[in-house]
Design a protein around this motif. Sequence first.
Motif, mmCIF file in Angstrom:
data_model
loop_
_atom_site.group_PDB
_atom_site.id
_atom_site.type_symbol
_atom_site.label_atom_id
_atom_site.label_comp_id
_atom_site.label_asym_id
_atom_site.label_seq_id
_atom_site.Cartn_x
_atom_site.Cartn_y
_atom_site.Cartn_z
ATOM 1 N N MET A 155 0.851 -1.198 0.000
ATOM 2 C CA MET A 155 0.000 0.000 0.000
ATOM 3 C C MET A 155 0.879 1.238 0.000
ATOM 4 S SD MET A 155 -3.107 1.014 2.578
ATOM 5 C CE MET A 155 -4.101 -0.315 1.892
ATOM 6 N N LYS A 156 0.614 2.161 -0.925
ATOM 7 C CA LYS A 156 1.437 3.364 -1.045
ATOM 8 C C LYS A 156 0.748 4.555 -0.385
ATOM 9 C CE LYS A 156 4.140 2.193 -5.117
ATOM 10 N NZ LYS A 156 4.553 2.604 -6.473
ATOM 11 N N ASN A 157 1.488 5.172 0.523
ATOM 12 C CA ASN A 157 0.996 6.353 1.218
ATOM 13 C C ASN A 157 1.837 7.551 0.800
ATOM 14 O OD1 ASN A 157 -0.810 4.716 2.888
ATOM 15 N ND2 ASN A 157 1.062 4.044 3.909
ATOM 16 N N LEU A 158 1.217 8.555 0.235
ATOM 17 C CA LEU A 158 1.910 9.770 -0.161
ATOM 18 C C LEU A 158 1.750 10.808 0.941
ATOM 19 C CD1 LEU A 158 3.460 11.304 -2.415
ATOM 20 C CD2 LEU A 158 1.222 12.123 -3.219
ATOM 21 N N ILE A 159 2.862 11.198 1.546
ATOM 22 C CA ILE A 159 2.834 12.226 2.590
ATOM 23 C C ILE A 159 3.057 13.589 1.946
ATOM 24 C CG2 ILE A 159 3.981 13.138 4.641
ATOM 25 C CD1 ILE A 159 4.631 10.295 5.458
ATOM 26 N N ILE A 160 2.147 14.509 2.201
ATOM 27 C CA ILE A 160 2.249 15.862 1.670
ATOM 28 C C ILE A 160 2.410 16.832 2.836
ATOM 29 C CG2 ILE A 160 1.080 17.669 0.343
ATOM 30 C CD1 ILE A 160 -0.413 15.379 -1.128
ATOM 31 N N ILE A 161 3.447 17.661 2.755
ATOM 32 C CA ILE A 161 3.735 18.640 3.805
ATOM 33 C C ILE A 161 3.527 20.039 3.222
ATOM 34 C CG2 ILE A 161 5.452 19.516 5.435
ATOM 35 C CD1 ILE A 161 6.868 16.788 5.217
ATOM 36 N N PRO A 162 2.459 20.735 3.609
ATOM 37 C CA PRO A 162 2.215 22.085 3.098
ATOM 38 C C PRO A 162 3.007 23.115 3.898
ATOM 39 C CG PRO A 162 0.406 21.437 4.508
ATOM 40 C CD PRO A 162 1.378 20.268 4.491
ATOM 41 N N SER A 220 -6.301 23.176 2.324
ATOM 42 C CA SER A 220 -5.340 22.070 2.376
ATOM 43 C C SER A 220 -5.650 21.035 1.312
ATOM 44 C CB SER A 220 -5.366 21.419 3.757
ATOM 45 O OG SER A 220 -4.957 22.311 4.748
ATOM 46 N N SER A 221 -6.924 20.840 1.033
ATOM 47 C CA SER A 221 -7.310 19.840 0.033
ATOM 48 C C SER A 221 -6.845 20.245 -1.360
ATOM 49 C CB SER A 221 -8.826 19.623 0.048
ATOM 50 O OG SER A 221 -9.522 20.829 -0.178
ATOM 51 N N SER A 222 -6.931 21.537 -1.699
ATOM 52 C CA SER A 222 -6.477 21.985 -3.017
ATOM 53 C C SER A 222 -4.969 21.814 -3.161
ATOM 54 C CB SER A 222 -6.865 23.446 -3.255
ATOM 55 O OG SER A 222 -6.215 24.323 -2.353
ATOM 56 N N VAL A 223 -4.245 22.061 -2.080
ATOM 57 C CA VAL A 223 -2.789 21.876 -2.078
ATOM 58 C C VAL A 223 -2.453 20.392 -2.250
ATOM 59 C CG1 VAL A 223 -0.700 22.041 -0.662
ATOM 60 C CG2 VAL A 223 -2.350 23.918 -0.682
ATOM 61 N N LEU A 242 -1.659 14.178 5.119
ATOM 62 C CA LEU A 242 -1.259 15.578 5.241
ATOM 63 C C LEU A 242 -0.642 15.800 6.611
ATOM 64 C CD1 LEU A 242 -1.628 18.301 3.523
ATOM 65 C CD2 LEU A 242 -3.351 18.852 5.252
ATOM 66 N N MET A 243 0.580 16.335 6.628
ATOM 67 C CA MET A 243 1.277 16.642 7.877
ATOM 68 C C MET A 243 1.677 18.111 7.874
ATOM 69 S SD MET A 243 3.801 13.386 8.516
ATOM 70 C CE MET A 243 3.170 11.711 8.631
ATOM 71 N N GLN A 244 1.094 18.884 8.753
ATOM 72 C CA GLN A 244 1.405 20.307 8.833
ATOM 73 C C GLN A 244 2.632 20.535 9.706
ATOM 74 O OE1 GLN A 244 -3.099 22.115 8.373
ATOM 75 N NE2 GLN A 244 -2.339 21.727 10.431
ATOM 76 N N HIS A 300 -17.195 17.762 23.390
ATOM 77 C CA HIS A 300 -16.708 18.638 22.335
ATOM 78 C C HIS A 300 -15.282 18.277 21.916
ATOM 79 C CE1 HIS A 300 -20.245 20.767 23.350
ATOM 80 N NE2 HIS A 300 -19.771 21.233 24.484
ATOM 81 N N LEU A 301 -15.068 18.340 20.627
ATOM 82 C CA LEU A 301 -13.751 18.045 20.057
ATOM 83 C C LEU A 301 -13.392 19.101 19.031
ATOM 84 C CD1 LEU A 301 -14.274 14.253 19.259
ATOM 85 C CD2 LEU A 301 -13.086 15.194 21.238
ATOM 86 N N GLU A 302 -12.092 19.242 18.771
ATOM 87 C CA GLU A 302 -11.655 20.084 17.671
ATOM 88 C C GLU A 302 -10.464 19.434 16.984
ATOM 89 O OE1 GLU A 302 -10.515 23.920 19.027
ATOM 90 O OE2 GLU A 302 -8.763 23.219 20.135
ATOM 91 N N ALA A 303 -10.395 19.613 15.681
ATOM 92 C CA ALA A 303 -9.253 19.093 14.927
ATOM 93 C C ALA A 303 -8.000 19.850 15.365
ATOM 94 C CB ALA A 303 -9.489 19.270 13.431
ATOM 95 N N ASN A 304 -6.904 19.124 15.556
ATOM 96 C CA ASN A 304 -5.681 19.786 16.015
ATOM 97 C C ASN A 304 -4.603 19.867 14.941
ATOM 98 O OD1 ASN A 304 -4.637 17.175 15.925
ATOM 99 N ND2 ASN A 304 -4.827 16.864 18.127
ATOM 100 N N GLY A 305 -4.889 19.399 13.737
ATOM 101 C CA GLY A 305 -3.942 19.572 12.642
ATOM 102 C C GLY A 305 -2.762 18.623 12.624
ATOM 103 N N ASN A 306 -2.706 17.684 13.572
ATOM 104 C CA ASN A 306 -1.554 16.785 13.636
ATOM 105 C C ASN A 306 -1.463 15.895 12.408
ATOM 106 O OD1 ASN A 306 -0.147 14.147 14.449
ATOM 107 N ND2 ASN A 306 0.394 15.504 16.143
#
Length: 215
Positions: free
Chosen positions: A1-8, A81-84, A105-107, A159-165
């Motif tokens: 399985m190929k995983n492409l990591i994208i760092i914006p 982030s999706s467009s990038v 996606l890894m910020q 309550h939860l929030e996305a943390n961008g990790n």
Amino acid sequence: MKNLIIIPARKGSKRLKNKNFLKLNGKTLLEHTIEFAKSVNSSNLIIVSTDSKKLQKLSKNYDVLCPWLRPKNISGDKSTSSSVAIHALKWFQKKYKQSIDNVVLMQPTSPFRKKKTYINCLNLIKDNPNYSIVTFQKTKKQKFNITNQNLVKLTNEEHLEANGNLYLIKSKNLLKYNSFYKPKIKGYIIKNKYEKLDIDNINDYNLAKLYSKEI
């Protein structure tokens, strides 16, 4: 399985100027993320998407893909982030004639990642291929509600929030829905205080500097 990591990693930022150039223990936030990506994936499956020549040069020093400067139309404050990610994914598949199973996606603003989190998220999408995986943390702010690992809209419960990790999605779903939040979401909850940190302002950065001395 190929995983492409994208760092914006664009050069501009509103709240914290030049945040991707900020350093922890002598290394920029971008370098910390590249090093983590290389620890879990091969260099030829890591793309840094940037509009900065300096960040491009830094990335190439790490022998990861950074073949172009990101177009202006996806480098602004309102760019998603999706467009990038889609831009990088399409380039990779056209250039190398290879299909990609998952896009990660890894910020750079989340410098304290753990391999265990990455592996657990990969296992989660393997078992749930029709879901995107997003890391979340518990918060007092009213953002999302979680029930049986499925994220639903605002309620007065937990309550939860996305943390961008980390964001993880099947490449076909990213191309189809142009979003890391569709068609369905499974939230991976991060409890570790270091991993939860997303550097968005000067207070976050000062906290990161303190954390970097503890780790």
